[in-house]
Scaffold this motif. Structure first.
Motif, PDB file in Angstrom:
ATOM      1  N   LEU A  24       0.818  -1.202   0.000  1.00  0.00           N
ATOM      2  CA  LEU A  24       0.000   0.000   0.000  1.00  0.00           C
ATOM      3  C   LEU A  24       0.856   1.258   0.000  1.00  0.00           C
ATOM      4  O   LEU A  24       0.545   2.237  -0.683  1.00  0.00           O
ATOM      5  N   ALA A  25       1.914   1.242   0.795  1.00  0.00           N
ATOM      6  CA  ALA A  25       2.797   2.411   0.857  1.00  0.00           C
ATOM      7  C   ALA A  25       3.480   2.673  -0.488  1.00  0.00           C
ATOM      8  O   ALA A  25       3.713   3.823  -0.856  1.00  0.00           O
ATOM      9  N   ALA A  26       3.789   1.581  -1.216  1.00  0.00           N
ATOM     10  CA  ALA A  26       4.478   1.712  -2.496  1.00  0.00           C
ATOM     11  C   ALA A  26       3.522   1.841  -3.673  1.00  0.00           C
ATOM     12  O   ALA A  26       3.957   2.027  -4.813  1.00  0.00           O
ATOM     13  N   GLY A  27       2.208   1.713  -3.402  1.00  0.00           N
ATOM     14  CA  GLY A  27       1.239   1.764  -4.489  1.00  0.00           C
ATOM     15  C   GLY A  27       1.260   0.532  -5.362  1.00  0.00           C
ATOM     16  O   GLY A  27       0.872   0.580  -6.538  1.00  0.00           O
ATOM     17  N   PHE A  28       1.669  -0.617  -4.788  1.00  0.00           N
ATOM     18  CA  PHE A  28       1.751  -1.878  -5.537  1.00  0.00           C
ATOM     19  C   PHE A  28       0.467  -2.669  -5.302  1.00  0.00           C
ATOM     20  O   PHE A  28       0.356  -3.456  -4.369  1.00  0.00           O
ATOM     21  N   THR A  29      -0.526  -2.456  -6.150  1.00  0.00           N
ATOM     22  CA  THR A  29      -1.851  -3.038  -5.961  1.00  0.00           C
ATOM     23  C   THR A  29      -1.851  -4.570  -5.934  1.00  0.00           C
ATOM     24  O   THR A  29      -2.562  -5.163  -5.095  1.00  0.00           O
ATOM     25  N   PRO A  30      -1.109  -5.267  -6.803  1.00  0.00           N
ATOM     26  CA  PRO A  30      -1.141  -6.743  -6.743  1.00  0.00           C
ATOM     27  C   PRO A  30      -0.732  -7.296  -5.382  1.00  0.00           C
ATOM     28  O   PRO A  30      -1.304  -8.287  -4.912  1.00  0.00           O
ATOM     29  N   GLY A  31       0.245  -6.684  -4.736  1.00  0.00           N
ATOM     30  CA  GLY A  31       0.664  -7.148  -3.414  1.00  0.00           C
ATOM     31  C   GLY A  31      -0.459  -7.019  -2.403  1.00  0.00           C
ATOM     32  O   GLY A  31      -0.673  -7.910  -1.565  1.00  0.00           O
ATOM     33  N   HIS A  32      -1.196  -5.927  -2.470  1.00  0.00           N
ATOM     34  CA  HIS A  32      -2.343  -5.718  -1.568  1.00  0.00           C
ATOM     35  C   HIS A  32      -3.448  -6.737  -1.844  1.00  0.00           C
ATOM     36  O   HIS A  32      -4.029  -7.304  -0.919  1.00  0.00           O
ATOM     37  N   TRP A 182     -14.328  13.558   2.486  1.00  0.00           N
ATOM     38  CA  TRP A 182     -13.505  14.437   3.310  1.00  0.00           C
ATOM     39  C   TRP A 182     -12.066  14.412   2.794  1.00  0.00           C
ATOM     40  O   TRP A 182     -11.650  13.448   2.147  1.00  0.00           O
ATOM     41  N   PRO A 183     -11.277  15.453   3.084  1.00  0.00           N
ATOM     42  CA  PRO A 183      -9.852  15.418   2.726  1.00  0.00           C
ATOM     43  C   PRO A 183      -9.164  14.206   3.373  1.00  0.00           C
ATOM     44  O   PRO A 183      -9.430  13.888   4.536  1.00  0.00           O
ATOM     45  N   GLN A 184      -8.313  13.542   2.605  1.00  0.00           N
ATOM     46  CA  GLN A 184      -7.670  12.323   3.062  1.00  0.00           C
ATOM     47  C   GLN A 184      -6.156  12.508   3.179  1.00  0.00           C
ATOM     48  O   GLN A 184      -5.565  13.299   2.440  1.00  0.00           O
ATOM     49  N   PRO A 185      -5.516  11.779   4.103  1.00  0.00           N
ATOM     50  CA  PRO A 185      -4.052  11.815   4.173  1.00  0.00           C
ATOM     51  C   PRO A 185      -3.467  11.083   2.976  1.00  0.00           C
ATOM     52  O   PRO A 185      -4.171  10.330   2.281  1.00  0.00           O
ATOM     53  N   PRO A 186      -2.178  11.268   2.703  1.00  0.00           N
ATOM     54  CA  PRO A 186      -1.552  10.495   1.625  1.00  0.00           C
ATOM     55  C   PRO A 186      -1.674   8.990   1.911  1.00  0.00           C
ATOM     56  O   PRO A 186      -1.558   8.560   3.051  1.00  0.00           O
ATOM     57  N   ARG A 187      -1.899   8.211   0.880  1.00  0.00           N
ATOM     58  CA  ARG A 187      -2.049   6.756   1.005  1.00  0.00           C
ATOM     59  C   ARG A 187      -3.051   6.382   2.098  1.00  0.00           C
ATOM     60  O   ARG A 187      -2.717   5.684   3.062  1.00  0.00           O
ATOM     61  N   PRO A 188      -4.304   6.811   1.988  1.00  0.00           N
ATOM     62  CA  PRO A 188      -5.268   6.540   3.065  1.00  0.00           C
ATOM     63  C   PRO A 188      -5.458   5.054   3.341  1.00  0.00           C
ATOM     64  O   PRO A 188      -5.697   4.663   4.492  1.00  0.00           O
ATOM     65  N   ASP A 189      -5.372   4.219   2.298  1.00  0.00           N
ATOM     66  CA  ASP A 189      -5.547   2.774   2.510  1.00  0.00           C
ATOM     67  C   ASP A 189      -4.477   2.205   3.440  1.00  0.00           C
ATOM     68  O   ASP A 189      -4.731   1.236   4.163  1.00  0.00           O
TER      69      ASP A 189
END
Length: 229
Positions: A24-32, A182-189
């Protein structure tokens, strides 16, 4: 299962959680997509290996159903996922009925906690409702009531379970703020999953720790009776 199996399953849960959060931190969707569905089955298997109650296993498996459904962005999947988590909270509430009640000296603290959770529930629903789609307002309010009741009930099992209940509320509130635009923090997931995984782990630890504390005196009493002529 042996204690070794229980430890292996817990380590596996931790590894899956780490893979999920790094993805999630790296934006790697397949890993999630691979790691997230593994979390609750591994934690449930660890619970079984520790001899945990069936209601705890059921709560975790309900969470697994919600996890899988929320991988989809479709509205029906969101509602079905929320229903799964609601069923999990019902399992937790039934489980917490047998929790150690507040001692007389701690009843004032219990009352303050109840008031605090009631205020948090009221404020959260009041603030979020205007931004929610009309079809979600009543389901979210009902779900929030169950979630808050679960979090408060967890306080009767000690600090670990209490922290788990509070983190569960935080995780689901982060989801709701996203739905309400609502406004979200970076990488909310990342923040949603980190608080959620920690919440479920702490709830399991709190429940199993309470059960272990109860079993120890019973075992000691049984040994005393067996050695009494």
């Amino acid at each position: 299962m042996s204690p070794r199996h229980a430890r292996v399953l817990l380590v596996s849960f931790g590894a899956a959680a780490l893979v999920d959060l790094v993805s999630l931190a790296a934006g790697f969707t397949p890993g999630h997509l691979v790691a997230k569905p593994l979390l609750m089955p591994l934690l449930a298997a660890h619970t079984v290996a520790r001899g945990g109650p069936r209601l705890l296993v059921a709560a975790l498996l309900c969470g697994w159903g919600g996890d899988v459904l929320l991988l989809s962005d479709a509205d029906p999947a969101f509602l079905a996922g929320m229903a799964c988590f609601a069923a999990g909270h019902v399992c937790y509430l039934l489980l917490f009925r047998g929790a150690v009640p507040f001692r007389p000296a701690a009843r004032a603290r219990g009352t303050l906690l109840a008031v605090g959770y009631a205020v948090a529930l009221t404020a959260t629903v009041a603030l979020l409702t205007p931004g929610l789609p009309a079809g979600l307002r009543i389901p979210v309010a009902g779900y929030s009531l169950l979630l808050t009741a679960m979090a408060y009930g967890a306080t009767g099992l000690g600090p670990l379970a209490a922290a788990g209940g509070a983190l569960f509320m935080l995780s689901d509130t982060l989801i709701a703020t996203g739905v309400a635009d609502w406004p979200q923090p970076p990488r909310p997931d990342f923040w949603i999953m980190s608080t959620y995984a920690a919440a479920q782990f702490l709830l399991v630890s709190g429940v199993l720790g309470t059960l272990g504390a109860r079993r120890a005196p019973r075992a000691a009493y049984g040994e005393m009776r067996s050695t009494t002529p």
